[in-house]
Motif scaffolding. Sequence first.
Motif, PDB file in Angstrom:
ATOM      1  N   GLY A  80       0.807  -1.216   0.000  1.00 32.15           N
ATOM      2  CA  GLY A  80       0.000   0.000   0.000  1.00 32.15           C
ATOM      3  C   GLY A  80       0.839   1.263   0.000  1.00 32.15           C
ATOM      4  N   PRO A  81       1.701   1.450   1.010  1.00 32.35           N
ATOM      5  CA  PRO A  81       2.519   2.670   1.062  1.00 32.35           C
ATOM      6  C   PRO A  81       3.431   2.848  -0.150  1.00 32.35           C
ATOM      7  CG  PRO A  81       2.513   1.571   3.190  1.00 32.35           C
ATOM      8  CD  PRO A  81       1.837   0.648   2.238  1.00 32.35           C
ATOM      9  N   MET A  82       3.996   1.749  -0.699  1.00 33.28           N
ATOM     10  CA  MET A  82       4.908   1.878  -1.834  1.00 33.28           C
ATOM     11  C   MET A  82       4.195   2.311  -3.104  1.00 33.28           C
ATOM     12  SD  MET A  82       8.178   1.303  -1.266  1.00 33.28           S
ATOM     13  CE  MET A  82       8.894   0.671  -2.767  1.00 33.28           C
ATOM     14  N   SER A  83       2.917   1.988  -3.205  1.00 36.21           N
ATOM     15  CA  SER A  83       2.168   2.332  -4.410  1.00 36.21           C
ATOM     16  C   SER A  83       1.487   3.690  -4.302  1.00 36.21           C
ATOM     17  CB  SER A  83       1.118   1.257  -4.704  1.00 36.21           C
ATOM     18  OG  SER A  83       0.192   1.155  -3.629  1.00 36.21           O
ATOM     19  N   ASP A  84       1.571   4.318  -3.141  1.00 34.01           N
ATOM     20  CA  ASP A  84       0.905   5.607  -2.932  1.00 34.01           C
ATOM     21  C   ASP A  84       1.949   6.668  -2.593  1.00 34.01           C
ATOM     22  OD1 ASP A  84      -0.594   7.791  -2.188  1.00 34.01           O
ATOM     23  OD2 ASP A  84      -2.045   6.635  -1.017  1.00 34.01           O
ATOM     24  N   PRO A  85       2.212   7.628  -3.520  1.00 33.66           N
ATOM     25  CA  PRO A  85       3.245   8.644  -3.271  1.00 33.66           C
ATOM     26  C   PRO A  85       2.962   9.565  -2.100  1.00 33.66           C
ATOM     27  CG  PRO A  85       1.965   9.183  -5.239  1.00 33.66           C
ATOM     28  CD  PRO A  85       1.553   7.804  -4.824  1.00 33.66           C
ATOM     29  N   GLU A  86       1.746   9.485  -1.523  1.00 28.74           N
ATOM     30  CA  GLU A  86       1.438  10.317  -0.362  1.00 28.74           C
ATOM     31  C   GLU A  86       2.022   9.740   0.925  1.00 28.74           C
ATOM     32  OE1 GLU A  86      -2.669  11.133  -0.001  1.00 28.74           O
ATOM     33  OE2 GLU A  86      -2.847  12.181  -1.927  1.00 28.74           O
ATOM     34  N   TYR A  87       2.479   8.483   0.878  1.00 31.07           N
ATOM     35  CA  TYR A  87       2.999   7.844   2.082  1.00 31.07           C
ATOM     36  C   TYR A  87       4.521   7.910   2.175  1.00 31.07           C
ATOM     37  CZ  TYR A  87      -1.478   5.827   3.482  1.00 31.07           C
ATOM     38  OH  TYR A  87      -2.766   5.663   3.913  1.00 31.07           O
ATOM     39  N   LEU A  88       5.205   7.703   1.050  1.00 34.74           N
ATOM     40  CA  LEU A  88       6.661   7.623   1.071  1.00 34.74           C
ATOM     41  C   LEU A  88       7.255   8.480  -0.041  1.00 34.74           C
ATOM     42  CD1 LEU A  88       7.029   3.749   1.512  1.00 34.74           C
ATOM     43  CD2 LEU A  88       7.699   5.451   3.214  1.00 34.74           C
ATOM     44  N   GLN A  89       8.342   9.155   0.282  1.00 33.60           N
ATOM     45  CA  GLN A  89       9.067   9.906  -0.736  1.00 33.60           C
ATOM     46  C   GLN A  89      10.483   9.360  -0.864  1.00 33.60           C
ATOM     47  OE1 GLN A  89       9.625  14.023   0.206  1.00 33.60           O
ATOM     48  NE2 GLN A  89      10.637  13.642   2.155  1.00 33.60           N
ATOM     49  N   SER A  90      11.031   9.467  -2.062  1.00 35.86           N
ATOM     50  CA  SER A  90      12.392   8.989  -2.307  1.00 35.86           C
ATOM     51  C   SER A  90      13.401   9.980  -1.742  1.00 35.86           C
ATOM     52  CB  SER A  90      12.604   8.834  -3.816  1.00 35.86           C
ATOM     53  OG  SER A  90      13.917   8.438  -4.106  1.00 35.86           O
ATOM     54  N   ILE A  91      14.443   9.469  -1.095  1.00 32.32           N
ATOM     55  CA  ILE A  91      15.491  10.332  -0.553  1.00 32.32           C
ATOM     56  C   ILE A  91      16.854   9.709  -0.874  1.00 32.32           C
ATOM     57  CG2 ILE A  91      14.074  11.243   1.328  1.00 32.32           C
ATOM     58  CD1 ILE A  91      15.542   9.307   3.224  1.00 32.32           C
ATOM     59  N   MET A  92      17.907  10.507  -0.764  1.00 33.59           N
ATOM     60  CA  MET A  92      19.276  10.012  -0.923  1.00 33.59           C
ATOM     61  C   MET A  92      20.068  10.442   0.305  1.00 33.59           C
ATOM     62  SD  MET A  92      21.871   8.557  -2.034  1.00 33.59           S
ATOM     63  CE  MET A  92      21.112   7.726  -3.409  1.00 33.59           C
ATOM     64  N   PRO A  93      20.349   9.496   1.219  1.00 34.02           N
ATOM     65  CA  PRO A  93      21.007   9.853   2.478  1.00 34.02           C
ATOM     66  C   PRO A  93      22.512  10.056   2.360  1.00 34.02           C
ATOM     67  CG  PRO A  93      20.616   7.500   2.402  1.00 34.02           C
ATOM     68  CD  PRO A  93      20.002   8.076   1.154  1.00 34.02           C
ATOM     69  N   VAL A  94      23.097   9.652   1.232  1.00 37.37           N
ATOM     70  CA  VAL A  94      24.552   9.729   1.088  1.00 37.37           C
ATOM     71  C   VAL A  94      24.918  11.111   0.543  1.00 37.37           C
ATOM     72  CG1 VAL A  94      26.597   8.681   0.063  1.00 37.37           C
ATOM     73  CG2 VAL A  94      24.613   7.255   0.639  1.00 37.37           C
ATOM     74  N   LYS A  95      25.571  11.930   1.363  1.00 35.04           N
ATOM     75  CA  LYS A  95      25.845  13.320   1.013  1.00 35.04           C
ATOM     76  C   LYS A  95      26.761  13.451  -0.193  1.00 35.04           C
ATOM     77  CE  LYS A  95      23.356  14.812   4.426  1.00 35.04           C
ATOM     78  NZ  LYS A  95      22.016  15.381   4.139  1.00 35.04           N
ATOM     79  N   THR A  96      27.740  12.545  -0.306  1.00 33.39           N
ATOM     80  CA  THR A  96      28.652  12.637  -1.447  1.00 33.39           C
ATOM     81  C   THR A  96      27.894  12.494  -2.769  1.00 33.39           C
ATOM     82  OG1 THR A  96      29.111  10.280  -1.097  1.00 33.39           O
ATOM     83  CG2 THR A  96      30.709  11.855  -0.214  1.00 33.39           C
ATOM     84  N   PHE A  97      26.892  11.620  -2.786  1.00 34.04           N
ATOM     85  CA  PHE A  97      26.070  11.453  -3.985  1.00 34.04           C
ATOM     86  C   PHE A  97      25.344  12.749  -4.320  1.00 34.04           C
ATOM     87  CE2 PHE A  97      22.429  10.452  -6.524  1.00 34.04           C
ATOM     88  CZ  PHE A  97      22.756   9.324  -7.264  1.00 34.04           C
ATOM     89  N   SER A  98      24.712  13.346  -3.324  1.00 34.71           N
ATOM     90  CA  SER A  98      23.945  14.574  -3.556  1.00 34.71           C
ATOM     91  C   SER A  98      24.836  15.720  -4.017  1.00 34.71           C
ATOM     92  CB  SER A  98      23.204  14.970  -2.277  1.00 34.71           C
ATOM     93  OG  SER A  98      22.311  13.949  -1.879  1.00 34.71           O
ATOM     94  N   ILE A  99      26.053  15.804  -3.472  1.00 37.51           N
ATOM     95  CA  ILE A  99      26.966  16.883  -3.869  1.00 37.51           C
ATOM     96  C   ILE A  99      27.353  16.749  -5.333  1.00 37.51           C
ATOM     97  CG2 ILE A  99      29.293  17.804  -3.521  1.00 37.51           C
ATOM     98  CD1 ILE A  99      28.968  17.106  -0.540  1.00 37.51           C
ATOM     99  N   LEU A 100      27.625  15.528  -5.776  1.00 38.19           N
ATOM    100  CA  LEU A 100      28.096  15.323  -7.141  1.00 38.19           C
ATOM    101  C   LEU A 100      26.968  15.269  -8.162  1.00 38.19           C
ATOM    102  CD1 LEU A 100      30.885  12.640  -6.559  1.00 38.19           C
ATOM    103  CD2 LEU A 100      31.190  15.088  -6.966  1.00 38.19           C
ATOM    104  N   MET A 101      25.825  14.705  -7.767  1.00 35.79           N
ATOM    105  CA  MET A 101      24.744  14.493  -8.726  1.00 35.79           C
ATOM    106  C   MET A 101      23.556  15.428  -8.531  1.00 35.79           C
ATOM    107  SD  MET A 101      25.108  12.289 -11.143  1.00 35.79           S
ATOM    108  CE  MET A 101      26.307  11.056 -11.648  1.00 35.79           C
TER     109      MET A 101
END
Length: 503
Positions: A80-101
């Motif tokens: 249920g939660p995975m199929s409904d975008p109101e329950y879960l949002q995608s995140i990237m916890p690795v800071k090095t990834f976010s800095i580069l990409m």
Amino acid sequence: AAVGCTTLAAGALAYSWFNHRASPPGPWFHLPVVGETLELIADPATAMWRRYKRYGKAIFRAHLFGTKWVVVGDPEMLRGPMSDPEYLQSIMPVKTFSILMGSLYNRQGDWHRIFRKHMAQQLSVQRLRESVPQFCVIFNHHVEQWVAAASVPGARLRLDDLTRLLIAETAFSVVAGTKLPVKELGELVSMATTLQAGLFCVPLYFPGTTWYKAVNIRKPYLEILAAIVTSRFTPATPGGPLRMESDTQAPQPMDTNRAMLEELADVGQPLTADVAALRCAQNLLGATETTAASTLALLIITSARPDVQQKLRAEQATLIKEKGRDITWECMTPTSVPYLDACVKEVMRLAPSAHGLFRQALKDFEVGGYRIKKGTNVFVGLDLLTCMDVEQALKDKAPHWETDMGTDRVPPIAMSVMHLTEAFQPDRWLDQKKLRTLHAFAYGPHSCLGKEFAMFEMRLIVALLCRQCTWSLPDTPEPRLNMIPFTKLANGKPEFSLTLCPL
């Protein structure tokens, strides 16, 4: 002093118990900052299996990447939660990834729906089918070069680099609709590889370190990508939004760069060259690194399994006899090459290029009898899903799982990258009771749109190689794999020897 220490310890235990009594099971204490990350990086399958057995549940707490997580491994729990975008949002916890990409800004809400609409059209099976002639031109050219290089006595080929170059050219030319000279493409792939190596590294900024190289290659890499898209979608004024109407390139079946402009137009956002370059870098990461890693894993494993190569070559010989030597969509489907397809699926099961999905709860909800509060980080462990598959297969006494029957190995042979030749059993996917799930491509509204595209590329590479040669790793007869951050040979260099024996 002793009494004080005892009181302090008792207080800490009481606080921990009170804080976690309604939470999923998990460790009461963990190493500062790193937590359980090192164990996950060393061997994700073993880390997940131990916790699955320790807690007796497919949901538990863990401390990964400096953050607290609830790890979930039962798709039914999260359906249920995975199929409904109101329950879960995608995140990237690795800071090095976010800095580069940068931020994956189109991964939430309506924007994500629009992104998937346009990208799904480009990566559909119908578009893939129409693009097969383009695939074959590029793949045949590269494999012919490999074969020519292998004809030199004593030659060894770095198929990790060569495979990445092949898949990158396909991503640029066939998928993104961009034509580049071979030399320029090679330089761009080298830059992309340097950048991607820094995505999950220790951020030590000293000359010569992985992070230093990645940070310093980022700007020139993005500048080249910006110049490529600008030359095609020329803005009306320097630095202005890119324009679809200025595109003079002939239409082709797949064109993710044009889809990118259509997506931005749908959400009312102008697309500048800088933004387009970052999006291209993100798309190239998804289109090249994961497929190249899985292909390399398949070649490494089968290098130590001549019996598997013999079956693959026999299947290709039969195909050539029945349908001729020309590669078409029909002769590369799972129905036409069931054993090759089973090999691709088995390597995706045993050595997936992705190991989990990072999500964050947008509201309170219940999973497995536990309350997940808003703001909780949720890690969907793909290796944990595999743990459950393995346990069920052993309970059912399914064929081709005999190596683990009646044992207590940690982890079972069937999911151990330290026992590849025994663990790799493609026949698991051919029986009537074959596996029904392939977790490497994830689930729900964030599942991989390039699934069919990636699996077709893997089938095509192996099929063309089988038609020309067999392969081995002479210096590494019993290969092992490291899985995180990217798949690579753990005990040697991936220097392959090709024995030419065309069908």
